[in-house]
Scaffold this motif. Structure first.
Motif, PDB file in Angstrom:
ATOM      1  N   ASP A  88     -36.849  34.134  -0.505  1.00 56.07           N
ATOM      2  CA  ASP A  88     -35.958  34.940   0.341  1.00 56.07           C
ATOM      3  C   ASP A  88     -35.040  34.082   1.201  1.00 56.07           C
ATOM      4  O   ASP A  88     -33.878  34.444   1.432  1.00 56.07           O
ATOM      5  N   SER A  89     -35.535  32.954   1.698  1.00 53.64           N
ATOM      6  CA  SER A  89     -34.704  32.097   2.551  1.00 53.64           C
ATOM      7  C   SER A  89     -33.553  31.483   1.750  1.00 53.64           C
ATOM      8  O   SER A  89     -32.436  31.333   2.265  1.00 53.64           O
ATOM      9  N   GLU A  90     -33.811  31.146   0.487  1.00 56.18           N
ATOM     10  CA  GLU A  90     -32.745  30.602  -0.362  1.00 56.18           C
ATOM     11  C   GLU A  90     -31.708  31.677  -0.690  1.00 56.18           C
ATOM     12  O   GLU A  90     -30.501  31.412  -0.697  1.00 56.18           O
ATOM     13  N   LYS A  91     -32.198  32.882  -0.955  1.00 58.80           N
ATOM     14  CA  LYS A  91     -31.263  33.990  -1.210  1.00 58.80           C
ATOM     15  C   LYS A  91     -30.366  34.230   0.004  1.00 58.80           C
ATOM     16  O   LYS A  91     -29.154  34.433  -0.138  1.00 58.80           O
ATOM     17  N   ALA A  92     -30.977  34.209   1.187  1.00 55.31           N
ATOM     18  CA  ALA A  92     -30.207  34.445   2.410  1.00 55.31           C
ATOM     19  C   ALA A  92     -29.135  33.377   2.595  1.00 55.31           C
ATOM     20  O   ALA A  92     -28.003  33.681   2.988  1.00 55.31           O
ATOM     21  N   LEU A  93     -29.473  32.121   2.297  1.00 54.96           N
ATOM     22  CA  LEU A  93     -28.507  31.039   2.466  1.00 54.96           C
ATOM     23  C   LEU A  93     -27.358  31.172   1.470  1.00 54.96           C
ATOM     24  O   LEU A  93     -26.192  30.956   1.822  1.00 54.96           O
ATOM     25  N   VAL A  94     -27.680  31.522   0.233  1.00 57.88           N
ATOM     26  CA  VAL A  94     -26.619  31.721  -0.757  1.00 57.88           C
ATOM     27  C   VAL A  94     -25.656  32.814  -0.280  1.00 57.88           C
ATOM     28  O   VAL A  94     -24.430  32.664  -0.382  1.00 57.88           O
ATOM     29  N   ARG A  95     -26.203  33.890   0.264  1.00 56.36           N
ATOM     30  CA  ARG A  95     -25.349  34.981   0.764  1.00 56.36           C
ATOM     31  C   ARG A  95     -24.462  34.505   1.915  1.00 56.36           C
ATOM     32  O   ARG A  95     -23.280  34.864   1.986  1.00 56.36           O
ATOM     33  N   VAL A  96     -25.026  33.719   2.816  1.00 61.05           N
ATOM     34  CA  VAL A  96     -24.258  33.207   3.958  1.00 61.05           C
ATOM     35  C   VAL A  96     -23.119  32.307   3.485  1.00 61.05           C
ATOM     36  O   VAL A  96     -21.979  32.426   3.949  1.00 61.05           O
ATOM     37  N   LEU A  97     -23.415  31.399   2.556  1.00 62.11           N
ATOM     38  CA  LEU A  97     -22.391  30.473   2.067  1.00 62.11           C
ATOM     39  C   LEU A  97     -21.301  31.223   1.304  1.00 62.11           C
ATOM     40  O   LEU A  97     -20.106  30.949   1.475  1.00 62.11           O
ATOM     41  N   ALA A  98     -21.708  32.186   0.472  1.00 59.23           N
ATOM     42  CA  ALA A  98     -20.720  32.963  -0.287  1.00 59.23           C
ATOM     43  C   ALA A  98     -19.860  33.801   0.651  1.00 59.23           C
ATOM     44  O   ALA A  98     -18.627  33.828   0.542  1.00 59.23           O
ATOM     45  N   ALA A  99     -20.506  34.489   1.586  1.00 64.77           N
ATOM     46  CA  ALA A  99     -19.770  35.354   2.513  1.00 64.77           C
ATOM     47  C   ALA A  99     -18.821  34.552   3.394  1.00 64.77           C
ATOM     48  O   ALA A  99     -17.752  35.046   3.774  1.00 64.77           O
ATOM     49  N   THR A 100     -19.196  33.320   3.729  1.00 60.50           N
ATOM     50  CA  THR A 100     -18.305  32.456   4.515  1.00 60.50           C
ATOM     51  C   THR A 100     -16.988  32.237   3.776  1.00 60.50           C
ATOM     52  O   THR A 100     -15.899  32.339   4.361  1.00 60.50           O
ATOM     53  N   ALA A 101     -17.087  31.949   2.476  1.00 63.17           N
ATOM     54  CA  ALA A 101     -15.875  31.760   1.678  1.00 63.17           C
ATOM     55  C   ALA A 101     -15.089  33.060   1.552  1.00 63.17           C
ATOM     56  O   ALA A 101     -13.859  33.080   1.691  1.00 63.17           O
ATOM     57  N   PHE A 102     -15.790  34.167   1.316  1.00 64.21           N
ATOM     58  CA  PHE A 102     -15.097  35.454   1.170  1.00 64.21           C
ATOM     59  C   PHE A 102     -14.341  35.812   2.453  1.00 64.21           C
ATOM     60  O   PHE A 102     -13.200  36.279   2.403  1.00 64.21           O
ATOM     61  N   ALA A 103     -14.989  35.607   3.594  1.00 61.47           N
ATOM     62  CA  ALA A 103     -14.345  35.924   4.873  1.00 61.47           C
ATOM     63  C   ALA A 103     -13.119  35.049   5.092  1.00 61.47           C
ATOM     64  O   ALA A 103     -12.068  35.531   5.547  1.00 61.47           O
ATOM     65  N   ARG A 104     -13.254  33.765   4.774  1.00 65.17           N
ATOM     66  CA  ARG A 104     -12.112  32.857   4.939  1.00 65.17           C
ATOM     67  C   ARG A 104     -10.970  33.239   4.015  1.00 65.17           C
ATOM     68  O   ARG A 104      -9.801  33.003   4.327  1.00 65.17           O
ATOM     69  N   ALA A 105     -11.309  33.833   2.880  1.00 60.02           N
ATOM     70  CA  ALA A 105     -10.274  34.251   1.923  1.00 60.02           C
ATOM     71  C   ALA A 105      -9.676  35.605   2.273  1.00 60.02           C
ATOM     72  O   ALA A 105      -8.801  36.106   1.562  1.00 60.02           O
ATOM     73  N   GLY A 106     -10.166  36.204   3.364  1.00 59.70           N
ATOM     74  CA  GLY A 106      -9.655  37.496   3.783  1.00 59.70           C
ATOM     75  C   GLY A 106     -10.338  38.676   3.119  1.00 59.70           C
ATOM     76  O   GLY A 106      -9.931  39.830   3.310  1.00 59.70           O
ATOM     77  N   GLU A 107     -11.396  38.404   2.335  1.00 61.49           N
ATOM     78  CA  GLU A 107     -12.145  39.473   1.660  1.00 61.49           C
ATOM     79  C   GLU A 107     -13.271  39.930   2.583  1.00 61.49           C
ATOM     80  O   GLU A 107     -14.455  39.670   2.337  1.00 61.49           O
ATOM     81  N   VAL A 108     -12.899  40.626   3.645  1.00 59.70           N
ATOM     82  CA  VAL A 108     -13.858  40.998   4.686  1.00 59.70           C
ATOM     83  C   VAL A 108     -14.924  41.955   4.169  1.00 59.70           C
ATOM     84  O   VAL A 108     -16.128  41.761   4.412  1.00 59.70           O
TER      85      VAL A 108
END
Length: 308
Positions: free
Chosen positions: A108-128
């Motif tokens: 679960d901790s690895e899944k959570a980190l993958v989501r955080v890293l992916a969402a960071t890129a999406f947010a920076r790309a404007g994909e809120v």
């Protein structure tokens, strides 16, 4: 350094401390978490190529893959390579889907980190919306909550940010990241004259292991909001001494300069250099947008001739 200490270093922006920490033996369970924190510290300092040199290219670990994809996204964004940007975002989308359908090999901790890293890129790309969907607004991972709060604040929804914070207090321990979330919301909303936010940064700067240019910049911004302009300039000058050319500290110094911390010509020169060096910075985009609006509205009016 224990992973919990690494987490306390990355939250307030003590990135140099992380980068300078010694990597443990690759056979130890702390090796990959330490490697990831160091890579993320490089990415936070806009050094994606350093992160990529650090991360193994042949790893099957989904968190290492996600960190590498985020680094490639940041690198491509810096050079405005649209094709590479899209490829990196697709890699992160694939990883976010992969962890949902795994057979139990990813915890679960690895899944959570993958989501955080992916969402960071999406947010920076404007994909809120995609970023929020990836994180899940009902998550019980505090780092994910931190990113959600940042996203809500960036779209002027402090009410939703507060709801996330209040929700997380019911299950999260009162650790450094939770305090940082509260102080960040306070910085945006101005609650109690920014007193809680100011106290938080003063306390963290008193800890030599956590003190960083990032914290100095944050306190400098807080002091600007508290109308402590010269004190803010002192913090920002110190931050720039430690991390020369940092765009956030420079942006804040431009604002402080316009409020009297610098002479007019010094502020104008600083602004000119800042626009040239950071043309895509949000402050630059905002000011240029307002200038264009002013010119547009001004063109609609004709100045009448002077009365004879």
């Amino acid at each position: 350094m224990h992973p919990s200490s690494l987490a306390d270093s990355i939250s307030p922006g003590a990135y140099k401390t992380l980068i300078n920490s010694t990597l443990p033996d690759p056979n130890l369970p702390t090796y990959t978490p330490t490697l990831l924190y160091q890579a993320r510290a490089h990415i936070a300092l806009n050094e994606p190529e350093s992160a990529l040199r650090l991360l193994p290219t042949d790893s099957d670990n989904v968190t290492v893959k996600a960190a590498a994809s985020l680094a490639r996204y940041v690198s491509a964004s810096q050079s405005a390579k649209e094709e590479s940007i899209n490829v990196s975002l697709e890699e992160l989308r694939d990883l976010a889907v992969e962890i949902e359908g795994d057979d139990g090999e990813v915890d679960d901790s690895e899944k959570a980190l993958v989501r955080v890293l992916a969402a960071t890129a999406f947010a920076r790309a404007g994909e809120v919306e995609e970023a929020l969907e990836t994180l899940g607004v009902d998550t019980e991972d505090l780092e994910a909550v931190s990113v959600i709060v940042q996203i809500y604040l960036s779209i002027n929804r402090p009410d939703l940010a507060k709801k996330q914070f209040e929700r997380s207090k019911r299950w999260a321990e009162d650790d450094l990241l939770l305090q940082l979330i509260e102080s960040t919301i306070g910085l945006v909303t101005g609650k109690d004259g920014y007193s809680n936010t100011n106290s938080f940064y003063i306390e963290q700067l008193g800890n030599p292991s956590l003190s960083s240019p990032h914290l100095l910049t944050a306190r400098g911004v807080t002091r600007i909001l508290r109308n402590e302009i010269q004190e803010a300039k002192s913090d920002l000058d110190e931050s720039l001494e430690q991390q020369k050319g940092d765009p956030e500290a420079t942006a804040a110094l431009v604002v402080a300069g316009g409020l009297g911390a610098l002479k007019k010509h010094e502020t104008e020169e600083l602004w000119t250099r800042f626009v040239a060096n950071h043309p895509r910075h949000p402050l630059v985009s905002d000011i240029l947008h307002k200038e264009a609006l002013f010119d547009e509205f001004a063109s609609r009016f004709t100045v009448p001739p002077l009365a004879a």
